[in-house]
Design an enzyme around this catalytic site. Structure first.
Site, PDB file in Angstrom:
ATOM      1  N   GLY A  71       0.831  -1.184   0.000  1.00 39.82           N
ATOM      2  CA  GLY A  71       0.000   0.000   0.000  1.00 39.82           C
ATOM      3  C   GLY A  71       0.868   1.237   0.000  1.00 39.82           C
ATOM      4  N   CYS A  72       0.233   2.381  -0.233  1.00 33.51           N
ATOM      5  CA  CYS A  72       1.002   3.621  -0.338  1.00 33.51           C
ATOM      6  C   CYS A  72       1.635   3.997   0.991  1.00 33.51           C
ATOM      7  CB  CYS A  72       0.122   4.740  -0.880  1.00 33.51           C
ATOM      8  SG  CYS A  72      -1.392   5.010   0.047  1.00 33.51           S
ATOM      9  N   TYR A  73       0.901   3.878   2.097  1.00 33.70           N
ATOM     10  CA  TYR A  73       1.497   4.229   3.386  1.00 33.70           C
ATOM     11  C   TYR A  73       2.658   3.306   3.728  1.00 33.70           C
ATOM     12  CZ  TYR A  73      -2.538   7.295   4.232  1.00 33.70           C
ATOM     13  OH  TYR A  73      -3.490   8.286   4.167  1.00 33.70           O
TER      14      TYR A  73
ATOM     15  N   GLU B 217       1.790  11.956  -0.900  1.00 33.91           N
ATOM     16  CA  GLU B 217       1.664  11.541   0.491  1.00 33.91           C
ATOM     17  C   GLU B 217       2.992  11.786   1.205  1.00 33.91           C
ATOM     18  OE1 GLU B 217       0.193   7.550   0.698  1.00 33.91           O
ATOM     19  OE2 GLU B 217       2.059   6.969   1.665  1.00 33.91           O
TER      20      GLU B 217
END
Lengths: 322, 322, 322, 322
Positions: B143-145, B226
């Site tokens: 995932g991006c996080y 992000e």
């Protein structure tokens, strides 16, 4: 009715203070001053203020009961001293009188212009120093980050082992002076940490919460408002119910602090004197998470100054802030 | 040249993956599928993709060498199983195969549709699992996080006593489905923490960094990108020079990880496969601060998927990503 | 004190109307209704409203003196008819009773649910129909575009040969229902014309200014506020001085219309009932340029509704709007 | 391979030009210069450019085949003259050589520094002056507004009775110099017309479309991109089909102009050399509406400069622009 002046009214916080003081029937706003925009009407510089007064060149030769000083750090102290000498009570928005310890001040800001006044200044967070503010000649209104952080952490005072504070602020917090950093194209569509490990607000927070803090502000693409996320390692484990009790006790009688179940968004408090706070326990680590949202120009500066003025002049603390 | 399909190409990450795969001369993009927009051309749904292919109704009856699956969590696993059965190698963008421990998966997501494939999946972070990815049939792209957090923390592996992660993400990270939460008026001019204490990405981060983490995402008003701010209490004190060495060693040969002196802003990596990282010691507390910025749709999803595909098909890892 | 209800209070305009009516001491806000959020408190759905009333399920069985109806077009008319039958005076925010010509209505909206009420409705622009509004049972508050356009063009009535109107509106103007069009990622960083050549507000503008207009709205990435740029070919040449006189005469006694020297920005009127207008002659072509800015949710809907209610109940027109 | 320099590479358009020229294998970018940031690397000033060259102090003593000059109006002309004297072919991004009529130039800009070069300059809109550009020593790339407006109106040349142009531009169009006007807090959440009746781009548009135009730009809160809405009164009535034919004929062989059915949004062409155009007839008034979207820094400046350079050096016009 007490007469007031706002010095530095062309800045963002000064303009909001002037707008609030211009509302009937709280105070009589008699003077607004500004360096760069002197001669213009305040409502031309800041249309939303709707204050039709002409900005005067900076002066302390004023015949008013009180002054709000919205000057940059360092520039404020000498002006404050002059105003006090003329018998004018002062609410200062700068950092010049917020730190009680001269050595700490000098480590962060350099030599203090008027150190003899430090002892007299009252830290202008009404929720903590209400009684002292009433009688003060000089009130040092906290910065926007400390306001949100201290209100978030105060109910845990004495129980804090370690605190990480991650703050997100809108661009008005960086002031009105045009710079590359505040150019629309620089800020738009990005998030940037700044002053990493060295923000001047951290000693102010530490002074009030009693432990050192790791404080990092971030610039986010919005005009006004600020969210402070505090990650607390408690000195001893604390449960959800106990935590809820602590915060309820601390704030149930406070008009301008609201506890919310879910985490607050900064838009909820835009253009208000409210601070909204939610508190949570991270079940796996026992860490306590506190989220606090304020409007940096209101509760983080101008409306809190009015709250202080109300106290100083024996008015209802909330008058003119609804 | 290997032929590929993108399943779920109408979503944000799927559309970027299709756009990258459509660029000559890396792969041959033969099919794009979508549930809601089937029948429309992808470049009508996402003009910036500039992919003129018609979105087909969802199917796994495809004759391609590889597929990128951009489905929601839970919906992905059965489709992945079907594709593998047809001999199609898969890069999955969902969370379905990222957690190696079935019990952990079930605690966060409920029953797993195809648990027997968990053991086979390779965690698709090339900077850590490059060799395993080359031979994998099934790659679970992080995932991006987790991508930003793990790249930030990996050089400190084994030295982490405690980690607080405060993430700020643009709105595309929440997906394309219209909801109140993603309405412009809801997001504009605010910052909001979400899924406090319960975000599904925290076990994924913990799995890779070896310690539990306190992870809190925040929604900020920007479309894409992000920033992950990591606050690390090191197991033993670490100095600036040692820290710099650790990160340089970890990343000096990595094409897509850049160390910066000052903290990175997310705009710097927009529309790229880069992760930019800065690392700092807070002198007073000894805490280590790491800031990492990625584009959530690129390095946090689609371009990382292409990086994985390149590895799987013996191409240069960076092809098509400049 | 007159008692009021707001029907459809969960929408953006309805919530602002409720917030304004909840302020002491203008009206007594007794009921708020909503379809989707019935059962929730209005200040949970719209925290900034600060209205602690519970949203009731839609009903017209109300015992109040007046109602503000914030329903979608078509849905409003039958409800309005029921309310009038119960003796409740109505300020309607929909388009259902704005057009005086039934045939025009039907061309744009289809069959009218209650055509017999059209003749009775008063067009709720106080600056034009103040006297009729005082005695009206049913006031049809203009849409946001017509409000800004008509106020911009009214002083030129009878002198208009041709009018091009190019409007730019914030996203709240498109309503609260989540759609792809209003998703943050769709709106952010773009400008898009919509309903080209076919916006339902153009007949309403034409009705009031007496000539057909070419009207094109554009969606811009901001939450609230609207700028209308009107390009007028005058029937005969008009000079700067004559123009200035026309506008001054039209508006010098109007509390909520402000003439500005330079073109107004929409932020100047945010969260207010003001319309700001500037007027210019293009020396080379003789064309007259008029720029008008309003807050689409305030003067373009909710606060104008309150202005109308004030007139209907013999209060000062501006009460509760400062 | 032709060697090039970009003068004024620290500005927004200059930086994009440098980034495009730095891409292999089109040109050899040998020098980048800047006044304020000389000594810094371009990728530090503009990280997204990813150009690792050091910005040199301004100079014309360069040994290159061509130069892109991204200087402010007035400052450019003398520099251009020096470069030409050294045998360097120039693509100028300023307005200094766009107007063919000296008197018109002087009315808008004052005295011209090098009037003798005006006759030689070719207007750098490849879709209109492709052949002349190939042989030019000096190409004056159109401004961003004229590019979008002229491409929108050119197919109607000879049929225009009257034109109103309403343009909406992102903030980068106003340049990188920090000012109050470009401060994030000034731009955010507002729309403002500027230079009403007096924008210097209107004579440039008039020169190319053959009739005077009423042109009004508006600043909107986005970084990059521009929408031009043109409202045309045709000299004689024109139908939908005829109109569609005119535009198709004009642009069917143009790689960088795309006709769209619905009106284009500016985000669709972000970071590209495309101009997207839609054309409509307003049935009631016979007026023709044309909407054109470009990226002001790309097709409105830097990528169009590259398109011109490609032509000048006998390369494929689109090389390096995909």
């Amino acid at each position: 009715m007490a007469s007031v002046a706002v010095l530095g009214a062309a800045g963002y916080a000064g303009a909001v203070a002037a707008a609030l003081l211009h509302r009937p029937p709280v105070f009589e706003l008699e003077h607004v001053t500004a360096r760069s925009d002197a001669g213009a009407r305040l409502d031309q510089v800041h249309p939303r203020s709707r204050v039709p007064l002409v900005l005067e060149a900076p002066t302390t030769e004023l015949d008013v009961d009180a002054a709000v000083v919205a000057y940059p750090h360092g520039a404020s102290a000498p002006v404050v001293a002059e105003l006090l000498e003329r018998g004018i009570r002062v609410v200062d928005l700068s950092a010049d009188f917020r730190l009680r310890d001269l050595a700490t001040y000098e480590r962060w800001y350099g030599e203090h212009p008027v150190p003899e006044l430090i002892g007299e200044a009252v830290y202008g967070l009404p929720e903590r120093y209400r009684e002292q503010i009433r009688d003060a000649r000089l009130v040092a209104t906290p910065g926007c980050y400390p306001t949100a952080a201290i209100l978030a952490l105060a109910p845990l005072a004495g129980r804090l082992a370690d605190v990480v504070i991650d703050a997100k602020s809108g661009v008005s917090g960086a002031g009105r002076e045009p710079t590359h950093t505040k150019h629309f194209v620089t800020v738009d569509e990005t998030v940037t940490p700044y002053k990493v490990g060295a923000h001047r607000h951290s000693p102010e927070i530490a002074q009030e919460v009693g432990v050192p803090v790791t404080f990092t502000p971030h610039l986010v693409p919005l005009a006004q408002g600020e969210l402070v996320s505090s990650y607390v390692t408690p000195a001893r484990a604390v449960g959800d119910a106990e935590l809820a009790d602590l915060y309820r006790e601390a704030y149930e009688d406070e008009r301008w602090v609201e506890l919310t179940l879910g985490p607050p968004g900064v838009l909820e408090v835009r253009d208000t004197n409210y601070c909204r706070i939610s508190v949570h326990v991270d079940g796996r680590t026992g860490r306590v998470l506190v989220f606090s949202a304020i409007d940096n120009l209101w509760k983080g500066a101008a409306s809190q100054a009015i709250q202080n003025l109300n106290l100083m002049f024996e008015r209802d603390e909330s008058e003119g802030l609804e």
